[in-house]
Design an enzyme around this catalytic site. Structure first.
Site, mmCIF file in Angstrom:
data_model
loop_
_atom_site.group_PDB
_atom_site.id
_atom_site.type_symbol
_atom_site.label_atom_id
_atom_site.label_comp_id
_atom_site.label_asym_id
_atom_site.label_seq_id
_atom_site.Cartn_x
_atom_site.Cartn_y
_atom_site.Cartn_z
ATOM 1 C CG ASN A 243 26.266 27.186 44.273
ATOM 2 O OD1 ASN A 243 25.713 28.032 43.555
ATOM 3 N ND2 ASN A 243 25.772 26.793 45.430
ATOM 4 C CG ASN B 19 47.350 66.492 23.950
ATOM 5 O OD1 ASN B 19 48.211 67.334 24.214
ATOM 6 N ND2 ASN B 19 46.106 66.801 23.660
ATOM 7 C CE1 TYR C 48 27.827 31.808 43.914
ATOM 8 C CE2 TYR C 48 25.539 31.713 44.633
ATOM 9 C CZ TYR C 48 26.512 32.223 43.783
ATOM 10 O OH TYR C 48 26.181 33.132 42.817
ATOM 11 C CB SER D 250 24.714 37.087 36.151
ATOM 12 O OG SER D 250 24.393 35.710 36.028
ATOM 13 C CE LYS E 203 30.037 34.941 37.341
ATOM 14 N NZ LYS E 203 29.846 35.233 38.780
ATOM 15 C CB SER F 208 44.225 70.291 21.217
ATOM 16 O OG SER F 208 43.353 71.367 21.461
ATOM 17 C CD GLN G 61 24.537 36.998 39.485
ATOM 18 O OE1 GLN G 61 24.142 35.848 39.471
ATOM 19 N NE2 GLN G 61 23.724 38.024 39.340
ATOM 20 C CE LYS H 60 48.709 70.223 24.223
ATOM 21 N NZ LYS H 60 47.614 70.453 25.166
ATOM 22 C CD GLU I 208 47.356 62.942 28.618
ATOM 23 O OE1 GLU I 208 46.729 63.793 29.262
ATOM 24 O OE2 GLU I 208 47.438 62.950 27.366
ATOM 25 C CB THR J 109 66.472 60.700 44.464
ATOM 26 O OG1 THR J 109 67.326 61.786 44.785
ATOM 27 C CG2 THR J 109 67.333 59.489 44.053
ATOM 28 C CG HIS J 110 63.887 63.527 46.866
ATOM 29 N ND1 HIS J 110 63.176 63.322 48.026
ATOM 30 C CD2 HIS J 110 65.073 62.888 47.040
ATOM 31 C CE1 HIS J 110 63.915 62.608 48.870
ATOM 32 N NE2 HIS J 110 65.062 62.321 48.289
HETATM 33 N N1 ARG Z 1 25.153 33.567 38.277
HETATM 34 C C1 ARG Z 1 25.710 32.969 39.442
HETATM 35 C C2 ARG Z 1 27.050 33.599 39.775
HETATM 36 O O1 ARG Z 1 27.569 34.214 38.944
HETATM 37 C C3 ARG Z 1 25.904 31.518 39.256
HETATM 38 C C4 ARG Z 1 25.746 30.709 40.475
HETATM 39 C C5 ARG Z 1 24.359 30.811 40.918
HETATM 40 N N2 ARG Z 1 24.055 29.955 41.980
HETATM 41 C C6 ARG Z 1 22.911 30.043 42.620
HETATM 42 N N3 ARG Z 1 22.689 29.214 43.530
HETATM 43 N N4 ARG Z 1 22.055 30.997 42.358
HETATM 44 O O2 ARG Z 1 27.560 33.489 40.853
#
Ligand code: ARG
Length: 457
Positions: free
Chosen positions: A110, A285, A317, A23, A325, A277, A322, A283, A290, A155-156
């Protein structure tokens, strides 16, 4: 880089497997928080004599150097580290050797990741609240500058009744005020320290969680270790509040797009928030609006994404988590940019006073005034509604608008009509007659602007 595990394995991890589970490519965003949390933890370990004062001191000094390095030079990620927690511990080991291995006493990744995310989001929510406030300030600025301009209220998407443009803008002020309220509210539930829950069961070491909470500015500590490491409600709440915020931003964007079209020509956007454009030289825009409207999709998607990840996960956990994120980071970045651009776009737009009220000519949007007039003369509202409906039909059939009718014509529909009736049909007068609290009369709107200003203080 060395993993934080491995003793019980006979074989090296498969290369694709390693990539798949890593990660670091995204959780490096948490670096500063991971180090800050580690500093507090290391201090606590020393203070509670779980490690020696000297070891604690050594770690804290080195972690502070790493922190400064990350803050000043950014992170030089090694693709080798499994995650940011591994990266930090390995960095520490480079600096102080094997003592670094003591940092993870009474801690698990964790509770560590749960901490990092709360620290991160607390900071971001503060920034988002400030951006919301800035947007509200822009709205007030334009509302006050153009407080008496009359426009069709819809309205509408059909002309309904004349309203003040400032009143319309203030509607968004209050929507964003609730968004700010939601952010404030979720902040309180997020402001709880999970560290000290360890892997899931707590720890047998004599830690001091209150001390860590104090160091890291948390107002509470979590009550249940299983809950603390398995809970992502605070992110779900944030993603939900962000989705609602995007509802509001997308609605305002849509109106800005409509208002700046040739057909409406109510406003002109500043050149610096538009693009051209490649083929049509004429144009201009309304891209920012948007794209904000378009980015609503990803913010909804991020919310659904994490709700789906979290659904039916057994305690505590699971590595599924993971996946929280990327949607979180994406929504944070998206709403920050959207809020900033919306605020700038509003602040710099110009209003076309004449065009706003031009559309009110002959649009029958003062018909309710006429019905209310009859009610004041003693008719029931239903009866009045029917009569005015017949007058509108008469106008359509005779290609006239209400203000072109004379008293004789009004009297064709009811003898109760008197000369003064024509005064009601002016859109300004109609808007200003809406004096009920929260209504669109200039007096009320001016009061509302003052009240809104106070709210922002
Ligand atoms: N990279 C993990 C996460 O984002 C961290 C926690 C990992 N814990 C584990 N027991 N592998 O959740």
């Amino acid at each position: 880089m060395e993993n934080l595990w491995g003793g019980r394995f006979k074989k090296e991890i498969n290369k694709e497997m390693k990539e798949f589970t890593s990660s670091i490519s995204f959780d490096q965003k948490l670096a500063v928080y991971d180090i800050t949390g580690s500093i507090a933890h290391a201090k606590m370990l020393g203070k509670c004599n779980i490690i020696s004062q000297e070891e604690s001191q050594k770690m804290v000094v080195a972690l502070e150097v790493i922190l400064k390095d990350v803050q000043q030079n950014g992170l030089l990620i090694s693709g080798e580290a499994e995650d940011i927690h591994t990266w930090v511990e390995n960095k520490l080991k480079e600096k102080i050797g094997d003592v670094a291995g003591k940092l993870h006493t009474a801690r698990s990744r964790n509770d560590q990741v749960a901490l990092d995310e709360r620290l991160y989001l607390k900071e971001e929510v503060k920034k988002i609240k400030a951006l919301l406030k800035d947007l509200q300030t822009s709205i007030l600025l334009i509302a006050e500058k153009n407080s008496d301009i009359v426009m069709p209220g819809y309205t509408h998407l059909q002309h309904a009744q004349p309203i003040l443009f400032s009143h319309h803008l203030l509607a968004y002020f209050y929507k964003f005020n609730r968004d700010k309220g939601r952010m404030k509210d979720l902040f309180k539930r997020m402001d709880v320290l999970p560290l000290g829950s360890a892997a899931l069961a707590g720890t047998s070491f004599p830690i001091n969680r209150e001390y860590v909470a104090g160091q890291l500015n948390f107002s509470m500590i979590s009550e249940n270790s299983l809950d603390a490491v398995s809970d992502r409600d605070f992110i779900l709440e944030f993603l939900s509040a962000s989705a609602i915020l995007m509802v509001h931003l997308s609605r305002l964007s849509e109106e800005i797009i409509l208002w700046s079209s040739k057909e409406f020509s109510f406003i002109e956007l500043d050149d610096s928030f538009c693009t051209g454009s490649s083929i049509m030289p004429q144009k201009k825009n309304p891209d920012a609006a948007e794209l904000i409207r378009g980015k609503t999709g990803r913010v909804y998607g991020n919310m659904i994404n994490l709700f789906t990840v979290m659904k039916a996960l057994p305690l505590a956990y699971n590595h599924d988590m993971q996946e929280d994120k990327e949607p979180l980071f994406d929504s944070v970045e998206t709403i920050k940019k959207s809020l900033f651009l919306m605020s700038q776009m509003i602040k710099t737009l110009t209003v076309n006073r004449e065009n706003m009220s031009a559309g009110l000519k002959g649009d029958f949007s003062t018909a309710t005034e006429l019905a209310d007039y009859l009610v004041r003369k003693g008719l029931s509202f239903r009866e009045a509604h029917k009569i005015v409906g017949e007058i509108v039909l008469y106008c359509i059939n005779n290609k006239k608008n209400l203000s072109q009718l004379n008293l004789k014509e009004f009297k064709l529909f009811h003898k109760i009509f008197e000369e003064k009736v024509t005064e009601l049909l002016n859109p300004h007068a109609a808007a200003n007659a809406k004096t009920s609290y929260g209504g669109t009369s200039l007096k009320r709107v001016k009061g509302s602007i003052q009240k809104a200003k106070k709210l922002l203080k």
